[in-house]
Design an enzyme around this catalytic site. Structure first.
Site, PDB file in Angstrom:
ATOM      1  N   ILE A 186       0.874  -1.189   0.000  1.00 19.96           N
ATOM      2  CA  ILE A 186       0.000   0.000   0.000  1.00 19.96           C
ATOM      3  C   ILE A 186       0.908   1.235   0.000  1.00 19.96           C
ATOM      4  O   ILE A 186       1.752   1.384   0.876  1.00 19.96           O
ATOM      5  CB  ILE A 186      -0.912   0.036   1.248  1.00 19.96           C
ATOM      6  CG1 ILE A 186      -1.643  -1.304   1.417  1.00 19.96           C
ATOM      7  CG2 ILE A 186      -1.902   1.186   1.155  1.00 19.96           C
ATOM      8  CD1 ILE A 186      -2.480  -1.390   2.684  1.00 19.96           C
TER       9      ILE A 186
ATOM     10  N   GLU B  85       6.889 -11.451  11.789  1.00 23.92           N
ATOM     11  CA  GLU B  85       8.323 -11.176  11.851  1.00 23.92           C
ATOM     12  C   GLU B  85       9.013 -12.447  12.368  1.00 23.92           C
ATOM     13  O   GLU B  85       8.371 -13.331  12.948  1.00 23.92           O
ATOM     14  CB  GLU B  85       8.601 -10.031  12.822  1.00 23.92           C
ATOM     15  CG  GLU B  85       7.962  -8.716  12.420  1.00 23.92           C
ATOM     16  CD  GLU B  85       8.488  -8.175  11.103  1.00 23.92           C
ATOM     17  OE1 GLU B  85       9.694  -7.939  10.983  1.00 23.92           O
ATOM     18  OE2 GLU B  85       7.685  -7.998  10.167  1.00 23.92           O
TER      19      GLU B  85
ATOM     20  N   ASP C 293       5.842  -3.566  15.856  1.00 29.08           N
ATOM     21  CA  ASP C 293       5.910  -3.390  14.400  1.00 29.08           C
ATOM     22  C   ASP C 293       4.945  -2.270  13.972  1.00 29.08           C
ATOM     23  O   ASP C 293       5.315  -1.373  13.207  1.00 29.08           O
ATOM     24  CB  ASP C 293       5.544  -4.729  13.738  1.00 29.08           C
ATOM     25  CG  ASP C 293       5.472  -4.645  12.233  1.00 29.08           C
ATOM     26  OD1 ASP C 293       6.523  -4.712  11.587  1.00 29.08           O
ATOM     27  OD2 ASP C 293       4.350  -4.498  11.696  1.00 29.08           O
TER      28      ASP C 293
ATOM     29  N   LYS D 237       5.589   1.731  12.392  1.00 29.60           N
ATOM     30  CA  LYS D 237       4.885   2.277  11.226  1.00 29.60           C
ATOM     31  C   LYS D 237       4.126   3.548  11.605  1.00 29.60           C
ATOM     32  O   LYS D 237       4.067   4.502  10.825  1.00 29.60           O
ATOM     33  CB  LYS D 237       3.944   1.213  10.653  1.00 29.60           C
ATOM     34  CG  LYS D 237       4.718   0.018  10.072  1.00 29.60           C
ATOM     35  CD  LYS D 237       3.834  -1.183   9.833  1.00 29.60           C
ATOM     36  CE  LYS D 237       4.641  -2.378   9.324  1.00 29.60           C
ATOM     37  NZ  LYS D 237       3.872  -3.621   9.297  1.00 29.60           N
TER      38      LYS D 237
HETATM   39  N1  HSE Z   1       5.113  -8.733  10.281  1.00 24.06           N
HETATM   40  C1  HSE Z   1       4.570  -7.646   9.555  1.00 24.06           C
HETATM   41  C2  HSE Z   1       3.048  -7.789   9.516  1.00 24.06           C
HETATM   42  C3  HSE Z   1       5.147  -7.610   8.158  1.00 24.06           C
HETATM   43  O1  HSE Z   1       2.538  -8.801  10.002  1.00 24.06           O
HETATM   44  O2  HSE Z   1       2.379  -6.906   9.017  1.00 24.06           O
HETATM   45  C4  HSE Z   1       5.214  -6.258   7.570  1.00 24.06           C
HETATM   46  O3  HSE Z   1       5.792  -5.324   8.424  1.00 24.06           O
END
Ligand code: HSE
Length: 447
Positions: free
Chosen positions: A153, A207, A218, A222
């Protein structure tokens, strides 16, 4: 415009020239690296047209040179990443290793030696964006990281370019495929948390250490990246309030479902206005009850979606594959085309711009609504005591639902909006009330 900004404008860059080859060093050959290599190789002609000259992978840095990699010429493989980056025939470095310290060293080496960088590494960008952006500016090269947020995206490009003329008010998104897969499977198939996590790992979404997914780290990386670009203000990983999904139970999901909500792990980046009129920003990640009619509630499996509210554009939603080898490779390759074009034709991509430098609001300042699920004594006066506690803190109740148990009752309370800090104080005070036996769960409402 301050001196440093005007100085940035002075960096212009001449290109190698139409038809010249762009030499690429690929750092890492896991799921994403292998796809980048395959797609670049299979579509070499198309890439040459889009770039204005051929793009050639001239070396691949890996940890173990002895591992079999069918279809990859062995002379490309090296375990000396630094030496590869420093070669004169390398113009562009693509980092898909993951982790923070080692890639940071490699990316800085590349930028400091005048090579543009494409990275998919959200943890690296969220932790060290200032240092990396400064190195890119000093050398007059590009730093691209579209794949760092929601893989395929185009979030970074959308915020950095398409919405550059607008004012972003709020970004709320499902930006972690693993946790969305787990929550969706628990809701739709009744899978247990462990079964759903194992399947997400098998499918390649999680991950290497899924703690980063399920604890929300994670998504927090972002969120930091989206908030930094969206609000023109540096927001780092440690500025993001972060709660994962490990405490969400099947009971929570069932209660949410009964009340017309889905539980989603949302990353929320918000511009807030204090009473004195000044603007601040906040970024947070936590499980959130999303009304089933909201578009974010319909995002299933490992899909991601980002809901953006902007002053002039209104509400926009971006939906798609946010994890996995192919979708991540798509974003990396989009960046490779952009960076390689600039290497051939000259010029630079839009870089970091944190001119607004807004203060980061404490999580306690955020306005939110709580859904509180508790077990209470089943006798006269209990509801009165509980509602009096909310009233003392100036918080009004939106709905109260009671289900009778054997000796106790289950009480589910939804509040109206109030400051996070006030609601947290109420929850700790509820725990002290004789009338309340247990507070089972506290989940925020959104989006
Ligand atoms: N482990 C991450 C997820 C992969 O599940 O979205 C992309 O950052």
């Amino acid at each position: 415009m301050d001196a440093s900004n005007s100085q940035l404008q002075l960096h212009s860059r001449t290109g190698k020239g139409e038809g010249e080859t762009v030499g690429i060093a690929l750092l890492g050959f896991g799921t994403v690296g292998a796809e980048v290599f395959r797609l670049l190789d299979e579509n070499a002609d198309a890439f040459a047209h889009r770039i204005g000259g051929p793009a050639e992978i001239r070396g691949i840095a890996i940890q173990n040179k002895n591992k079999l990699r069918p279809g990859v010429p062995s002379e490309l493989l090296t375990d000396d990443a630094k030496a590869l980056i420093s070669r004169d025939d390398i113009d562009l470095v693509v980092e898909v290793i993951g982790g923070i310290d080692f890639p940071r060293e490699l990316v800085l080496t590349a930028l400091n030696s005048g090579k543009s960088v494409v990275t998919a590494n959200k943890a690296l960008v969220a932790a060290h964006a200032d240092e990396l952006a400064e190195a890119a500016e000093r050398s007059g090269v590009d730093l691209y990281f579209e794949a760092a947020v929601a893989a395929a995206i185009p979030v970074v490009g959308m915020l950095r370019r398409s919405l550059a003329g607008d004012q972003i008010e709020r970004i709320s998104g499902i930006v972690n495929g693993t946790t969305n897969y787990i929550l969706d499977a628990m809701e739709s198939t009744g899978a247990s948390y462990d079964e759903a996590l194992a399947e997400a790992t098998r499918l390649g979404y999680a991950e290497a250490d899924p703690t980063a997914d399920v604890e929300g780290h994670d998504a927090a990386s972002k969120a930091a990246i989206m908030a930094s670009i969206g609000f023109h203000t540096r927001v780092k990983f440690e500025d993001v309030h972060c709660e994962g999904i490990t405490d969400i139970t099947a009971d929570d999901i069932a209660a949410a479902n009964d009340a017309g909500y889905s539980i989603k792990l949302l990353a929320i980046c918000e511009r807030l206005r204090r009473e004195d009129g000044s603007e601040v920003v906040n970024a947070r990640v936590h499980p959130t009850l999303v009304a089933k009619e909201h578009p974010l509630a319909t995002v299933s499996e490992s899909y991601n979606a980002i809901f953006v509210e902007a002053e002039a554009a209104g509400s926009l939603m971006f939906y798609g594959n946010g994890a996995g080898g192919n979708p991540t490779a798509s974003a990396v390759l989009g960046d490779v085309v952009g960076a390689a074009r600039n290497i051939v034709h000259g010029g630079r991509a839009p870089g970091e711009n944190t001119y607004a430098n807004l203060p980061i609001a404490d999580f306690g300042e955020v306005d939110t609504r709580f859904h509180i699920d508790m077990e209470v004594q089943d006798r006269a006066g209990v509801l009165e005591a509980i509602s009096a506690l909310f009233a003392q803190h100036g918080v009004s109740l939106r709905t109260v639902r009671q289900e009778d148990g054997e000796d106790t009752a289950r009480l589910i309370v939804v509040t109206h909006a109030a400051k996070e800090a006030t609601l947290e104080n109420i929850v700790s005070a509820l725990g002290e009330l004789d009338e309340v036996k247990t507070v089972h769960s506290v989940i925020r409402l959104g989006s």
